[in-house]
Design a protein around this motif. Sequence first.
Motif, PDB file in Angstrom:
ATOM      1  N   SER A 295      -6.178   3.205  -6.305  1.00 43.54           N
ATOM      2  CA  SER A 295      -6.797   4.024  -7.332  1.00 43.54           C
ATOM      3  C   SER A 295      -6.528   5.480  -7.037  1.00 43.54           C
ATOM      4  CB  SER A 295      -8.297   3.757  -7.392  1.00 43.54           C
ATOM      5  OG  SER A 295      -8.889   4.041  -6.160  1.00 43.54           O
ATOM      6  N   GLY A 296      -6.218   6.213  -8.070  1.00 43.04           N
ATOM      7  CA  GLY A 296      -5.968   7.631  -7.886  1.00 43.04           C
ATOM      8  C   GLY A 296      -4.540   7.955  -7.538  1.00 43.04           C
ATOM      9  N   ALA A 297      -3.695   6.949  -7.291  1.00 44.55           N
ATOM     10  CA  ALA A 297      -2.304   7.231  -6.951  1.00 44.55           C
ATOM     11  C   ALA A 297      -1.582   7.710  -8.199  1.00 44.55           C
ATOM     12  CB  ALA A 297      -1.626   5.980  -6.414  1.00 44.55           C
TER      13      ALA A 297
ATOM     14  N   GLU B 161       0.828  -1.208   0.000  1.00 41.99           N
ATOM     15  CA  GLU B 161       0.000   0.000   0.000  1.00 41.99           C
ATOM     16  C   GLU B 161       0.863   1.259   0.000  1.00 41.99           C
ATOM     17  OE1 GLU B 161      -2.595  -0.316   3.321  1.00 41.99           O
ATOM     18  OE2 GLU B 161      -3.761  -1.966   2.482  1.00 41.99           O
ATOM     19  N   LYS B 162       1.925   1.247   0.798  1.00 39.91           N
ATOM     20  CA  LYS B 162       2.828   2.397   0.868  1.00 39.91           C
ATOM     21  C   LYS B 162       3.477   2.647  -0.485  1.00 39.91           C
ATOM     22  CE  LYS B 162       6.177   5.256   1.991  1.00 39.91           C
ATOM     23  NZ  LYS B 162       5.944   6.695   2.101  1.00 39.91           N
ATOM     24  N   LEU B 163       3.978   1.606  -1.124  1.00 38.56           N
ATOM     25  CA  LEU B 163       4.643   1.763  -2.409  1.00 38.56           C
ATOM     26  C   LEU B 163       3.663   2.226  -3.482  1.00 38.56           C
ATOM     27  CD1 LEU B 163       6.926  -1.414  -2.356  1.00 38.56           C
ATOM     28  CD2 LEU B 163       7.572   0.942  -1.830  1.00 38.56           C
ATOM     29  N   ALA B 164       2.420   1.721  -3.412  1.00 35.68           N
ATOM     30  CA  ALA B 164       1.393   2.163  -4.354  1.00 35.68           C
ATOM     31  C   ALA B 164       1.089   3.638  -4.158  1.00 35.68           C
ATOM     32  CB  ALA B 164       0.123   1.324  -4.183  1.00 35.68           C
ATOM     33  N   LYS B 165       1.072   4.089  -2.914  1.00 32.33           N
ATOM     34  CA  LYS B 165       0.828   5.505  -2.612  1.00 32.33           C
ATOM     35  C   LYS B 165       1.935   6.380  -3.190  1.00 32.33           C
ATOM     36  CE  LYS B 165       0.087   8.705   1.165  1.00 32.33           C
ATOM     37  NZ  LYS B 165       0.840   9.138   2.311  1.00 32.33           N
ATOM     38  N   ASP B 166       3.149   5.813  -3.259  1.00 33.53           N
ATOM     39  CA  ASP B 166       4.279   6.548  -3.814  1.00 33.53           C
ATOM     40  C   ASP B 166       4.302   6.531  -5.340  1.00 33.53           C
ATOM     41  OD1 ASP B 166       5.097   7.072  -1.261  1.00 33.53           O
ATOM     42  OD2 ASP B 166       6.685   5.561  -1.227  1.00 33.53           O
ATOM     43  N   GLY B 167       3.318   5.898  -5.956  1.00 33.51           N
ATOM     44  CA  GLY B 167       3.230   5.892  -7.400  1.00 33.51           C
ATOM     45  C   GLY B 167       3.827   4.683  -8.079  1.00 33.51           C
TER      46      GLY B 167
END
Length: 488
Positions: free
Chosen positions: A466-468, A267-273
């Motif tokens: 989604s949205g990241a 989740e953290k890595l996804a938040k970082d794009g």
Amino acid sequence: MDTSITFASLGLAEPLLRAVHDAGYTHPTPIQAQAIPRVLEGGDLLAAAQTGTGKTAGFTLPILHYLIQNPATSRQPGRPRVLVLTPTRELTAQVEESVRLYGRHTQIRSMVMFGGVNINPQITALRKPLDILVATPGRLLDHAQQKTLDLSGVEILVLDEADRMLDMGFIHDIRRVLRLLPAKRQNLLFSATFSDEIRGLAQGILHNPGEVSVARRNTTSELVSQRMVMTEQSHKRDLLSHIIRESGWHQVLVFTRTKHGANRLAEKLAKDGLTAAAIHGNKSQAARTKALAGFKDGKVAVLVATDIAARGLDIDQLPQVVNFELPNVPEDYVHRIGRTGRAGSTGSALSLVDQTEIKLLRAIERLTKQTIEPIVVEGWNPAAMVTGDSAPDAREKRALARLQGDLPAGRGGRRDAGTGREGHRPGQRDGQRPASAERRTGQDPRRGNARPQGARSGRDTGATSSGAPRRDTRPRTGQSSALLHKAD
């Protein structure tokens, strides 16, 4: 590798040689060159071969040859002639995929069977004639109990990665399966090691077995460069994201100790794009298959996995493996980094180590008889992320100095409560919820809540949020070598 030995010289049937040629192979690997003739002779075999040595073809090819040369007079529904037992769903699927690959020019029918999915489609499939069944022990016994499966016709039994099956507590299930098999059969046991436990298991199953071994115990491939970075536990997620983005890594397998930790990191890595997915025992089989497929075809750049879920993963030319946390069991380190540097390709293994893991690091170095090179990451400054200060982080400099012997060891940090084996306990089957160690987040309780903003405890997204914002994760020429420097 002896280039004078070819698959044709091993005496395999023409349809198999055609399939091997179609797959692009000419010369067998050492384990294949040794195991295939032994299996063709018909005797029992005890083989030591680590993942990545080509061991699967070492038994699937001669088994297919046997079935071709000895066709059944009549095939009966749900009554396989060959049974292959494996410890995990992923390995089960990959072994059966190998059977399909090499048996593509034959009429041999195979089936895969594991838990975590609806049993009814498997029951339907068992109503058709069957030659080779590849299964995990738990689901196999479920079918045997429901009498949807008949094991009385098994002529060849294969125990693949037997050492891991013992580690996962499958010994009682294995013994129950053995009682359902005919006494007269050929037995093949493959293991990464010839430990005392494996030899004890072999004595109860194999009869006057031949032995082949192609790798010393607990060795790491010379094709894998091993490095480590000293850092604070609370900085690991941001550091990993920084390395992946700045190095331009487009395919990296990351290991965590726990399932919950794998979810949070993805989740953290996804938040970082970054495109990231988690894979572990609590995931549905559909989610695990989707994540692995996305990783293999390049849609997912980062696959975050636990040890059990990653066992048996077969990914061609995987360039990067990262130990987000060191395993509590040193042997698991060897298995982890063995995902890369396979089939003659080079690979890189990077470990993120905090000061509470130094004992684990030393245990790994003693086991492998190698020193893991400490490095520093160019441009990494965790203090600047919060304060804007450009000075290096003092705690990480002290930790590196202590590792190199320039500072005395301080008071011990937190004690790790992890099991090192994805929370499994002896006797636990596929899909069972692990012990309470899985609730641990890996954060130092003295630091308060170090959870990154936006990380959602307990939710299992397993893919990019989604949205990241999407960032380009394609490799940048020369970037990786410039980013990671040997520590002074």
